[in-house]
Design an enzyme around this catalytic site. Sequence first.
Site, PDB file in Angstrom:
ATOM      1  N   ASP A 140     -39.747 -37.790  21.500  1.00 52.20           N
ATOM      2  CA  ASP A 140     -41.186 -37.734  21.775  1.00 52.20           C
ATOM      3  C   ASP A 140     -42.017 -38.244  20.600  1.00 52.20           C
ATOM      4  OD1 ASP A 140     -40.500 -35.587  20.134  1.00 52.20           O
ATOM      5  OD2 ASP A 140     -40.963 -34.064  21.607  1.00 52.20           O
ATOM      6  N   ASN A 198     -42.314 -21.755  23.805  1.00 54.11           N
ATOM      7  CA  ASN A 198     -42.640 -21.561  25.222  1.00 54.11           C
ATOM      8  C   ASN A 198     -41.562 -22.145  26.142  1.00 54.11           C
ATOM      9  OD1 ASN A 198     -43.004 -24.295  24.991  1.00 54.11           O
ATOM     10  ND2 ASN A 198     -45.177 -24.310  25.517  1.00 54.11           N
ATOM     11  N   HIS A 226     -40.226 -25.226  25.912  1.00 52.35           N
ATOM     12  CA  HIS A 226     -40.236 -26.677  26.150  1.00 52.35           C
ATOM     13  C   HIS A 226     -39.073 -27.363  25.440  1.00 52.35           C
ATOM     14  CE1 HIS A 226     -43.152 -27.570  22.537  1.00 52.35           C
ATOM     15  NE2 HIS A 226     -41.915 -27.811  22.164  1.00 52.35           N
ATOM     16  N   GLU A 264     -43.701 -29.467  28.656  1.00 47.09           N
ATOM     17  CA  GLU A 264     -44.296 -28.142  28.651  1.00 47.09           C
ATOM     18  C   GLU A 264     -43.985 -27.404  29.954  1.00 47.09           C
ATOM     19  OE1 GLU A 264     -45.148 -27.279  25.873  1.00 47.09           O
ATOM     20  OE2 GLU A 264     -46.902 -28.253  24.998  1.00 47.09           O
TER      21      GLU A 264
HETATM   22  C1  GLP Z   1     -41.806 -29.750  18.889  1.00 50.01           C
HETATM   23  C2  GLP Z   1     -40.880 -30.849  19.390  1.00 50.01           C
HETATM   24  C3  GLP Z   1     -39.621 -30.295  20.027  1.00 50.01           C
HETATM   25  C4  GLP Z   1     -39.058 -29.205  19.155  1.00 50.01           C
HETATM   26  C5  GLP Z   1     -40.033 -28.060  19.096  1.00 50.01           C
HETATM   27  C6  GLP Z   1     -39.546 -26.898  18.244  1.00 50.01           C
HETATM   28  O1  GLP Z   1     -42.829 -29.422  19.739  1.00 50.01           O
HETATM   29  N1  GLP Z   1     -41.513 -31.713  20.295  1.00 50.01           N
HETATM   30  O2  GLP Z   1     -38.695 -31.344  20.206  1.00 50.01           O
HETATM   31  O3  GLP Z   1     -37.848 -28.742  19.710  1.00 50.01           O
HETATM   32  O4  GLP Z   1     -41.240 -28.530  18.526  1.00 50.01           O
HETATM   33  O5  GLP Z   1     -39.759 -27.152  16.900  1.00 50.01           O
HETATM   34  P1  GLP Z   1     -39.151 -26.306  15.731  1.00 50.01           P
HETATM   35  O6  GLP Z   1     -37.701 -26.577  15.734  1.00 50.01           O
HETATM   36  O7  GLP Z   1     -39.825 -26.795  14.508  1.00 50.01           O
HETATM   37  O8  GLP Z   1     -39.467 -24.891  16.034  1.00 50.01           O
END
Ligand code: GLP
Length: 282
Positions: free
Chosen positions: A94, A163, A165, A170
């Site tokens: 993304d 959440n 995702h 989302e």
């Molecule tokens: C972001 C990314 C996801 C990632 C998520 C969790 O929103 N788009 O790909 O898995 O955050 O991030 P973290 O591992 O820093 O908690």
Amino acid sequence: MPCSFPRRNVHFEFNMNIFGCAVKEPVMEVVICSDEQQVGQVAANRVLRWVEGLATPVLGLATGSSPLALYNELARRVEEGEIDFSCGIGFALDEYVGIDPENPLSYRQTILRTVVEPLRMDPTRVRVPNGFTPDLAAAALEYDRAIAAAGGVDVQVLGIGSNGHIGFNEPTSSFASRTRVKTLTEQTRADNARFFGEGERVPTHCVTQGLGTIMEARHVVMVATGRHKARAVTAMIEGPVAAVCPASILQFHPSVLVVVDEAAATGLNHADYFRHVADILI
Ligand code: GLP
């Protein structure tokens, strides 16, 4: 050094015989680790097993803090000459909309810093969705085509949002979705505000691989650490498959390894069962 993925010893070798059937890969396999370092080791072992023998492995790359232990472990092995990812191909999950790809806050730069450089991948072989173009829809369509043209993703690395995702899909995202523009939830924007400085606005939109795109990867390794992920992890593994927890679609994937630490496993009702299964299989 030529690109090669030599045979190696791995901690977890799954070769079970259940009622006469050879079971090589359980469908959704859950491993609970004592700490983040072990999470990185277990996940790295599996990534290496899944790319073994591939001349040009195609990796699906996630940003975020969760996969850092995995990337660090892979980088250590690259450093020691055990593996070589210079022929690898990468597709990020993304990108934010409206952030210049040269901006250090962009996911393009994050992937370059945290994955491409440490793993000594060739940056020209690593793509990130384009969130900085007037025609986002066309760029998204082209991104899915590029993944298909590369032969699909061999191993997709995933983290999970608080959440539920994956990528930036989302809650309520369509299970059939392809790479496209999504609106970020306020929860996600708040979670990611830590990366932005004071006065800097967290983007409201992103381009993300769809759940349908992610599900086409041959193998998936999902990493989650910390108590703040416990609810999402429980919903993903034990909850119903439902769009309110996009990660729950992974229950339908044929080859998923979920690696969590104790803190992220605190909500699991079946934690003892997962430990028991792992003990038998190791
Ligand atoms: C972001 C990314 C996801 C990632 C998520 C969790 O929103 N788009 O790909 O898995 O955050 O991030 P973290 O591992 O820093 O908690």
